[in-house]
Motif scaffolding. Structure first.
Motif, PDB file in Angstrom:
ATOM      1  N   GLY A  14       0.828  -1.215   0.000  1.00 23.81           N
ATOM      2  CA  GLY A  14       0.000   0.000   0.000  1.00 23.81           C
ATOM      3  C   GLY A  14       0.852   1.250   0.000  1.00 23.81           C
ATOM      4  O   GLY A  14       0.546   2.220  -0.716  1.00 23.81           O
ATOM      5  N   ILE A  15       1.924   1.243   0.784  1.00 23.45           N
ATOM      6  CA  ILE A  15       2.808   2.421   0.832  1.00 23.45           C
ATOM      7  C   ILE A  15       3.456   2.641  -0.538  1.00 23.45           C
ATOM      8  O   ILE A  15       3.489   3.765  -1.046  1.00 23.45           O
ATOM      9  CB  ILE A  15       3.877   2.247   1.941  1.00 23.45           C
ATOM     10  N   CYS A  16       3.944   1.566  -1.141  1.00 32.73           N
ATOM     11  CA  CYS A  16       4.609   1.699  -2.453  1.00 32.73           C
ATOM     12  C   CYS A  16       3.617   2.204  -3.506  1.00 32.73           C
ATOM     13  O   CYS A  16       3.951   3.103  -4.294  1.00 32.73           O
ATOM     14  CB  CYS A  16       5.191   0.355  -2.893  1.00 32.73           C
ATOM     15  N   VAL A  17       2.414   1.650  -3.490  1.00 32.43           N
ATOM     16  CA  VAL A  17       1.417   2.051  -4.494  1.00 32.43           C
ATOM     17  C   VAL A  17       1.013   3.516  -4.273  1.00 32.43           C
ATOM     18  O   VAL A  17       0.918   4.297  -5.235  1.00 32.43           O
ATOM     19  CB  VAL A  17       0.191   1.104  -4.434  1.00 32.43           C
ATOM     20  N   SER A  18       0.811   3.887  -3.010  1.00 29.78           N
ATOM     21  CA  SER A  18       0.445   5.283  -2.713  1.00 29.78           C
ATOM     22  C   SER A  18       1.567   6.236  -3.105  1.00 29.78           C
ATOM     23  O   SER A  18       1.307   7.315  -3.648  1.00 29.78           O
ATOM     24  CB  SER A  18       0.149   5.453  -1.223  1.00 29.78           C
ATOM     25  N   ALA A  19       2.798   5.826  -2.815  1.00 31.88           N
ATOM     26  CA  ALA A  19       3.942   6.669  -3.178  1.00 31.88           C
ATOM     27  C   ALA A  19       4.048   6.796  -4.701  1.00 31.88           C
ATOM     28  O   ALA A  19       4.381   7.872  -5.211  1.00 31.88           O
ATOM     29  CB  ALA A  19       5.218   6.083  -2.601  1.00 31.88           C
ATOM     30  N   ALA A  97       8.175  -2.323  -7.723  1.00 33.10           N
ATOM     31  CA  ALA A  97       7.385  -3.141  -6.787  1.00 33.10           C
ATOM     32  C   ALA A  97       5.924  -2.713  -6.806  1.00 33.10           C
ATOM     33  O   ALA A  97       5.016  -3.560  -6.745  1.00 33.10           O
ATOM     34  CB  ALA A  97       7.949  -3.018  -5.384  1.00 33.10           C
ATOM     35  N   ALA A  98       5.697  -1.398  -6.912  1.00 31.59           N
ATOM     36  CA  ALA A  98       4.305  -0.902  -6.956  1.00 31.59           C
ATOM     37  C   ALA A  98       3.605  -1.373  -8.225  1.00 31.59           C
ATOM     38  O   ALA A  98       2.446  -1.795  -8.184  1.00 31.59           O
ATOM     39  CB  ALA A  98       4.309   0.627  -6.893  1.00 31.59           C
TER      40      ALA A  98
END
Lengths: 120, 139
Positions: A14-19, A97-98
């Protein structure tokens, strides 16, 4: 949650996708509270991620090379009379990764079965 | 009253951060404390997030839910050779006990003065009329 080596837990994904979303919107750096807010917005939750969980996940992502961090110039918070922020940036590996996580999610999404009309 | 509780809670978050970053490499502990401090400040400025859920509940839940991760983070980064399991259990128990006691104390109904007794209406009856004068009997 017990992690498998080399795999990201849902919060890290979630952090990677949001970033990555922020990066696409032109925001190259973000701080912990900002990403916590974004995560809760995406999940439509009223509660932000717990302090320990959030900053531990950010630290883990940094040690995995998916994020980079730096402390902002101390003159800025001094001028704005607030504590200094630790600013995170998504690395190329983090972006990959995202993308991989998003592809995996779309592959796992249930396909709609189109029903054929019954023959008359 | 509510802002006072919020201030107390923020102090509790700071205290807990100091507890679990104690006896760690100084730069690591200082970085974590600064990051939490920044998060607390951003939350206090963020009116939208504060409207979503009561700020007092918000801060307390974020603190309590993060405790296991705080302890794991400490265990992963602690440089001093301590008995990790025992220390972790004791620290968790103490923090949970303090948080619970404090929460119960904060939620207790304060001793308010008793409401005034309801007004009593008393009716005083007029005095009975004097007895009629004796009628003189005709002779």
């Amino acid at each position: 949650m017990r992690r498998k080596p080399g795999r990201l837990v849902p919060l890290e994904v979630g952090i990677c996708v949001s970033a990555a979303d922020l990066l696409r919107a032109g925001v190259t750096e973000f701080h912990g509270y900002e990403i916590a807010k974004r995560l809760s917005d995406i999940a439509d939750r009223r509660l932000l991620t717990a302090y320990g969980t959030l900053y531990r996940a950010l630290g883990r992502l940094e040690s995995m090379g998916l994020l980079q961090s730096r402390w902002e110039d101390p003159a800025i918070p001094a001028r704005e009379n607030r504590p200094g922020r630790r600013l995170y940036t998504l690395t190329a590996s983090g972006e990959a990764a995202a993308i991989a996580a998003r592809d995996a999610a779309s592959a796992q999404a249930p396909r709609r079965v189109r029903r054929r009309p019954a023959p008359a | 009253m509510r802002s006072r509780i919020l201030e107390l809670e923020i102090a509790l978050v700071r205290m807990w951060t100091c507890v679990y970053t104690a006896r760690m490499p100084p730069e690591l502990g200082a970085a974590r404390r600064a990051e939490i401090e920044s998060d607390l400040w951003e939350f206090q400025q963020d009116r939208v997030a504060r409207r979503a859920l009561h700020p007092i509940v918000h801060v307390l839940v974020r603190l309590v839910l993060g405790i296991p991760d705080d302890l794991c983070w400490r265990a992963a980064h602690a440089s001093v050779a301590v008995r990790p399991v025992r220390t972790t259990v004791v620290l968790t128990a103490v923090v949970l006990l303090v948080a619970t006691l404090w929460m119960f104390d904060a939620m207790r109904t304060p001793n308010l003065p008793l409401p005034p007794s309801p007004l009593r209406f008393t009716t005083t009856l007029p005095p009975p009329p004097p007895p009629p004068p004796p009628v003189a009997s005709p002779r």
